[in-house]
Design a protein around this motif. Structure first.
Motif, PDB file in Angstrom:
ATOM      1  N   THR A 172     -72.723 -29.654   9.440  1.00  0.00           N
ATOM      2  CA  THR A 172     -72.620 -29.225  10.837  1.00  0.00           C
ATOM      3  C   THR A 172     -73.530 -30.128  11.676  1.00  0.00           C
ATOM      4  O   THR A 172     -74.581 -30.574  11.211  1.00  0.00           O
ATOM      5  N   THR A 232     -79.017 -32.203  15.649  1.00  0.00           N
ATOM      6  CA  THR A 232     -79.393 -31.720  14.312  1.00  0.00           C
ATOM      7  C   THR A 232     -78.172 -31.741  13.409  1.00  0.00           C
ATOM      8  O   THR A 232     -77.106 -31.277  13.814  1.00  0.00           O
ATOM      9  N   THR A 245     -83.273 -33.583  12.233  1.00  0.00           N
ATOM     10  CA  THR A 245     -83.220 -33.424  13.690  1.00  0.00           C
ATOM     11  C   THR A 245     -83.735 -34.701  14.350  1.00  0.00           C
ATOM     12  O   THR A 245     -84.793 -35.212  13.964  1.00  0.00           O
ATOM     13  N   THR A 292     -75.295 -30.174  15.507  1.00  0.00           N
ATOM     14  CA  THR A 292     -75.534 -29.356  16.703  1.00  0.00           C
ATOM     15  C   THR A 292     -76.312 -30.182  17.727  1.00  0.00           C
ATOM     16  O   THR A 292     -77.313 -30.810  17.374  1.00  0.00           O
ATOM     17  N   ALA A 309     -78.533 -29.929  21.063  1.00  0.00           N
ATOM     18  CA  ALA A 309     -79.291 -28.895  21.780  1.00  0.00           C
ATOM     19  C   ALA A 309     -78.761 -28.739  23.196  1.00  0.00           C
ATOM     20  O   ALA A 309     -78.213 -29.681  23.772  1.00  0.00           O
ATOM     21  N   ASP A 310     -78.914 -27.535  23.731  1.00  0.00           N
ATOM     22  CA  ASP A 310     -78.416 -27.225  25.075  1.00  0.00           C
ATOM     23  C   ASP A 310     -78.952 -28.214  26.110  1.00  0.00           C
ATOM     24  O   ASP A 310     -78.249 -28.648  27.003  1.00  0.00           O
ATOM     25  N   GLU A 358     -81.437 -31.044   6.034  1.00  0.00           N
ATOM     26  CA  GLU A 358     -81.302 -30.998   7.503  1.00  0.00           C
ATOM     27  C   GLU A 358     -82.123 -32.102   8.148  1.00  0.00           C
ATOM     28  O   GLU A 358     -83.181 -32.468   7.617  1.00  0.00           O
TER      29      GLU A 358
END
Ligand code: TA6
Length: 298
Positions: A2, A13, A23, A4, A6-7, A21
């Motif tokens: 996955t 990430t 980031t 992602t 960040a907003d 993982e």
């Protein structure tokens, strides 16, 4: 895997089904965190790290380009800041891919690409180093480890020369029980003693500030052993000839405002893969690629 974003668009990430993982902060394309499958954090990040781009990140993997250390006098890089501008520039996220070449199934690896082009530099950096270039930084997370590769493209009409280094802060349980191997007996530039040491011990141990530049190392792997000599992380260089080993210890940690907590030096060691001895020259239109693979034994 996955991915992602960040907003606030500040980080990307990636996570593998097996738990690894990574980031990456778009400021400096700085890797902030790399976790093993079991969730253990493998990088050290200062609690005082500035993440808004106003200052290079204290920890993770700052990307040093086009000059390592304080720039030399009477050189194209002379008016750049220490360690160059790449780690304090805003990079673009170019996208993700998990090519078959890197894994049998796409679940075993994910590659994140980031770009920095001379046109995106601050006016000040552009003025200080007026060459047309393109950097692509590929961060590949796999079960084997974390690979970080830099591609430098000379997009101008005149040659330029650069240094490049991955200034990685690895997290360790206890620096006084940590050793670094793979540099046995090699001469190094000792920036603490301001001298070149000729016949060092086979392994690097830490009981005070260490700031060493090993150059033209014959073997490609520098290893970090945790307490009791247990293999922890191997740093494998790809087309990079040099390794820097650094721990600031008490005094230097005190002197860095963004180094928090002050005794955090007990839990980090920098093993930095780079090409920092002399300069790599890139003719107009040429491309250069190099980087590292950090493999975790966890
Ligand atoms: O990589 C070691 C080193 O060159 C040290 O001499 C020290 O200056 C360290 O980098 C950190 O530099 P920075 O500019 O990030 O504070």
């Amino acid at each position: 895997p996955t991915v992602t974003i960040a907003d606030d668009n500040s980080t990307v990430t990636a996570k593998l089904p097996s738990g690894e993982e990574v980031t990456v902060l778009l400021h400096g394309a700085t890797v902030l965190s790399w976790k093993a499958a079991g969730g253990q954090e493998l990088l050290w990040l200062s609690e005082g790290a500035v993440l808004d781009g106003s200052k290079p990140v204290r920890g993770g993997i700052p990307l040093v380009f086009p000059v390592f250390g304080p720039p030399p006098k009477n050189h194209a890089t002379s008016s750049l800041p220490q360690h160059g501008f790449a780690r304090s520039s805003r990079w673009e996220y170019l996208g993700k891919s998990s090519t078959e070449a890197q894994s049998t199934t796409s679940d075993n690896s994910i590659k994140l690409d980031f770009g920095l082009y001379s046109t995106a530099l601050s006016a000040e950096a552009r003025k200080a180093w007026p060459y047309d270039f393109g950097l692509v930084y590929s961060v590949t997370l796999s079960k084997e480890g974390l690979q970080t590769m830099v591609t430098v493209q000379n997009e101008g009409k005149e040659a330029f020369e650069f240094q490049v280094l991955l200034h990685t802060y690895f997290r360790v349980k206890d620096i006084s029980k940590t050793t670094v191997t793979g540099l046995a007996g090699l001469p190094f530039i000792d920036k603490v003693a301001n001298a070149t040491q000729g016949n060092p011990a086979p392994t690097v141990t830490f009981s005070g500030e260490v700031d060493r530049v090993y150059t033209n190392i014959p073997q490609s792997t520098t290893s970090i052993l945790d307490a009791d000599g247990k293999p922890y992380i191997d740093v494998v260089r790809d087309n990079l000839s040099d390794t820097v080993v650094w721990n600031p210890w008490t005094e230097k940690a005190k002197g860095m405002g963004d180094f928090q907590p002050k005794d955090g030096f007990k839990h980090m060691v920098c093993v930095e893969a780079g090409a920092v001895e002399g300069w790599t020259k890139l003719e107009a239109g040429e491309t250069w690629e190099g980087g590292m693979l950090a493999k975790s034994h966890l």
